[in-house]
Each structure stands twice: as structure tokens, then as C-alpha cells.
Scaffold this motif. Structure first.
Motif, PDB file in Angstrom:
ATOM      1  N   THR A   3      58.615  19.214  15.019  1.00 12.55           N
ATOM      2  CA  THR A   3      59.244  17.943  14.680  1.00 12.55           C
ATOM      3  C   THR A   3      60.612  18.199  14.075  1.00 12.55           C
ATOM      4  OG1 THR A   3      58.092  17.883  12.549  1.00 12.55           O
ATOM      5  CG2 THR A   3      57.132  16.605  14.347  1.00 12.55           C
ATOM      6  N   ARG A   4      60.766  19.268  13.345  1.00 12.69           N
ATOM      7  CA  ARG A   4      62.087  19.576  12.790  1.00 12.69           C
ATOM      8  C   ARG A   4      63.053  19.946  13.907  1.00 12.69           C
ATOM      9  NH1 ARG A   4      60.559  22.619   7.139  1.00 12.69           N
ATOM     10  NH2 ARG A   4      59.208  20.956   6.436  1.00 12.69           N
ATOM     11  N   ASP A   5      62.596  20.671  14.915  1.00 12.80           N
ATOM     12  CA  ASP A   5      63.451  21.013  16.052  1.00 12.80           C
ATOM     13  C   ASP A   5      63.960  19.764  16.755  1.00 12.80           C
ATOM     14  OD1 ASP A   5      62.941  23.694  15.540  1.00 12.80           O
ATOM     15  OD2 ASP A   5      61.354  23.846  17.054  1.00 12.80           O
ATOM     16  N   ILE A   6      63.101  18.783  16.956  1.00 18.17           N
ATOM     17  CA  ILE A   6      63.492  17.584  17.699  1.00 18.17           C
ATOM     18  C   ILE A   6      64.567  16.797  16.956  1.00 18.17           C
ATOM     19  CG2 ILE A   6      61.738  15.977  16.833  1.00 18.17           C
ATOM     20  CD1 ILE A   6      62.800  16.222  20.487  1.00 18.17           C
ATOM     21  N   TYR A   7      64.542  16.822  15.643  1.00 20.01           N
ATOM     22  CA  TYR A   7      65.564  16.110  14.890  1.00 20.01           C
ATOM     23  C   TYR A   7      66.960  16.646  15.218  1.00 20.01           C
ATOM     24  CZ  TYR A   7      61.792  14.307  11.890  1.00 20.01           C
ATOM     25  OH  TYR A   7      60.674  13.691  11.410  1.00 20.01           O
ATOM     26  N   TYR A   8      67.056  17.948  15.437  1.00 18.68           N
ATOM     27  CA  TYR A   8      68.367  18.552  15.673  1.00 18.68           C
ATOM     28  C   TYR A   8      68.874  18.346  17.095  1.00 18.68           C
ATOM     29  CZ  TYR A   8      67.615  20.512  11.087  1.00 18.68           C
ATOM     30  OH  TYR A   8      67.382  20.649   9.750  1.00 18.68           O
ATOM     31  N   ILE A   9      68.012  17.988  18.038  1.00 16.06           N
ATOM     32  CA  ILE A   9      68.496  17.673  19.383  1.00 16.06           C
ATOM     33  C   ILE A   9      68.634  16.166  19.584  1.00 16.06           C
ATOM     34  CG2 ILE A   9      67.606  19.803  20.391  1.00 16.06           C
ATOM     35  CD1 ILE A   9      65.402  18.153  21.726  1.00 16.06           C
ATOM     36  N   GLY A  10      68.118  15.389  18.634  1.00 20.31           N
ATOM     37  CA  GLY A  10      68.245  13.936  18.691  1.00 20.31           C
ATOM     38  C   GLY A  10      69.611  13.498  18.217  1.00 20.31           C
ATOM     39  N   GLU A  11      69.808  12.191  18.230  1.00 15.80           N
ATOM     40  CA  GLU A  11      71.070  11.607  17.787  1.00 15.80           C
ATOM     41  C   GLU A  11      70.795  10.597  16.677  1.00 15.80           C
ATOM     42  OE1 GLU A  11      73.053   9.876  21.129  1.00 15.80           O
ATOM     43  OE2 GLU A  11      72.961  11.732  22.296  1.00 15.80           O
ATOM     44  N   PRO A  12      71.771  10.363  15.802  1.00 17.69           N
ATOM     45  CA  PRO A  12      71.585   9.346  14.770  1.00 17.69           C
ATOM     46  C   PRO A  12      71.164   8.020  15.394  1.00 17.69           C
ATOM     47  CG  PRO A  12      73.563  10.615  14.329  1.00 17.69           C
ATOM     48  CD  PRO A  12      73.077  11.031  15.697  1.00 17.69           C
ATOM     49  N   GLY A  13      70.195   7.372  14.758  1.00 20.66           N
ATOM     50  CA  GLY A  13      69.661   6.110  15.268  1.00 20.66           C
ATOM     51  C   GLY A  13      68.428   6.276  16.130  1.00 20.66           C
ATOM     52  N   ASP A  14      68.132   7.502  16.555  1.00 21.40           N
ATOM     53  CA  ASP A  14      66.926   7.746  17.353  1.00 21.40           C
ATOM     54  C   ASP A  14      65.677   7.517  16.516  1.00 21.40           C
ATOM     55  OD1 ASP A  14      68.319   8.432  19.629  1.00 21.40           O
ATOM     56  OD2 ASP A  14      67.889  10.582  19.509  1.00 21.40           O
TER      57      ASP A  14
END
Length: 154
Positions: A3-14
Motif C-alpha cells: 500500500t505504501r508503494d501504490i501511494y508513490y505511483i498515484g497522484e494527489p486526489g487519488d
């Protein structure tokens, strides 16, 4: 840790939507994961499974909607199969990019290609409901309220 990995490939507002199959035995995420999500600008999380550290998550003001809570960590008890792919959330398909709307009443999935149309309809309904609220507060007769209520169901 995925879940921490996904935060870094996501974008603000996701919104992070994760499917743990509704498993209520161990948590899918907790306070530290949500701290990372908030610091990366995520709008919140929706979890088909449990969360822990609920008080900490509430205190940070980070919206999380889950199917249960537990104090038992999921670390080393679960595995990430895919990130940014389609999932099933309580029997409904969620694709990356779908609009997710959640509140204390539940979660709504709006397919990406319908998001603009649904948003326009929701704004229209919200304006109508605001007008109805104003009429109710002003003690208007039911004859003035009825047309507004019925118009949505034609």
C-alpha cells in the motif's frame, strides 16, 4: 508494504481502493499507511477488508472506509497481487480511474466513462434538495414541495 508503494505511483486526489477479499481476520492497512497516503495527497482509502489504528486515522482527518476493524496486523500475512489493476469491491468491478464516492452511508462506484454525466445529475439533485430544504424550513405547504420531489422520478 505494497500500500505504501501504490501511494508513490498515484497522484494527489487519488483514492486507494484495495480488495482483501473482505477478510476480517487481519488488517489491510493502518495508521502508518494512511499517514503516507495523506502525505502523498491521496483523497482517502476504500478497503474490502479490515483496518487498524482507527483512532489515529480519525485524528489525522484521513477518510478510510472499510468492511471491518481489527488490531491484528496483516504484515507478513497477505500478499499484493497487482497494483493499479481492476478489482472486485463487494461483488462490483472497479477499474483504475473510476470515480469513487464514499460517506458514512456507503460506497458508490461510478465508471470513468459515466462520471461526467453522473456528476451533472448529482449537482442537479443537490440543487433541488437544497431548494426543498429551504421550503421545509420556511414551512411551505406540501403542494410546493411535491413537484420538486416527484420531478426526480419521471
Amino acid at each position: 508494504m505494497s500500500t505504501r508503494d501504490i501511494y508513490y505511483i498515484g497522484e494527489p486526489g487519488d483514492v486507494l481502493v484495495s480488495d482483501f477479499g473482505g477478510n476480517l481476520e487481519v488488517s489491510n492497512m493502518g495508521g502508518q499507511s494512511c499517514t503516507v497516503g495523506k502525505s502523498c495527497g491521496f483523497a482517502g482509502n476504500i478497503v474490502n477488508g479490515c483496518c487498524r489504528d482507527v483512532s489515529s486515522i480519525r485524528e489525522m482527518g484521513y477518510p478510510v472506509f472499510c468492511t471491518g476493524t481489527t488490531q491484528i496486523t496483516g504484515k507478513f500475512r497477505m500478499e499484493c497481487v497487482e497494483m493499479n489493476g481492476p478489482i472486485t469491491l463487494c461483488g462490483k468491478l472497479v477499474e483504475p480511474g473510476d470515480l469513487m464516492v464514499a460517506d458514512d452511508s456507503g460506497v458508490c462506484i461510478v465508471p470513468y466513462d459515466l462520471a461526467e454525466e453522473v456528476l451533472e445529475k448529482c449537482l442537479s439533485i443537490a440543487a433541488s434538495e437544497e431548494r426543498m430544504r429551504q421550503l421545509i424550513e420556511s414551512k411551505a405547504p406540501i403542494s410546493e414541495l411535491r413537484p420538486l420531489f416527484r420531478s426526480r422520478y419521471k
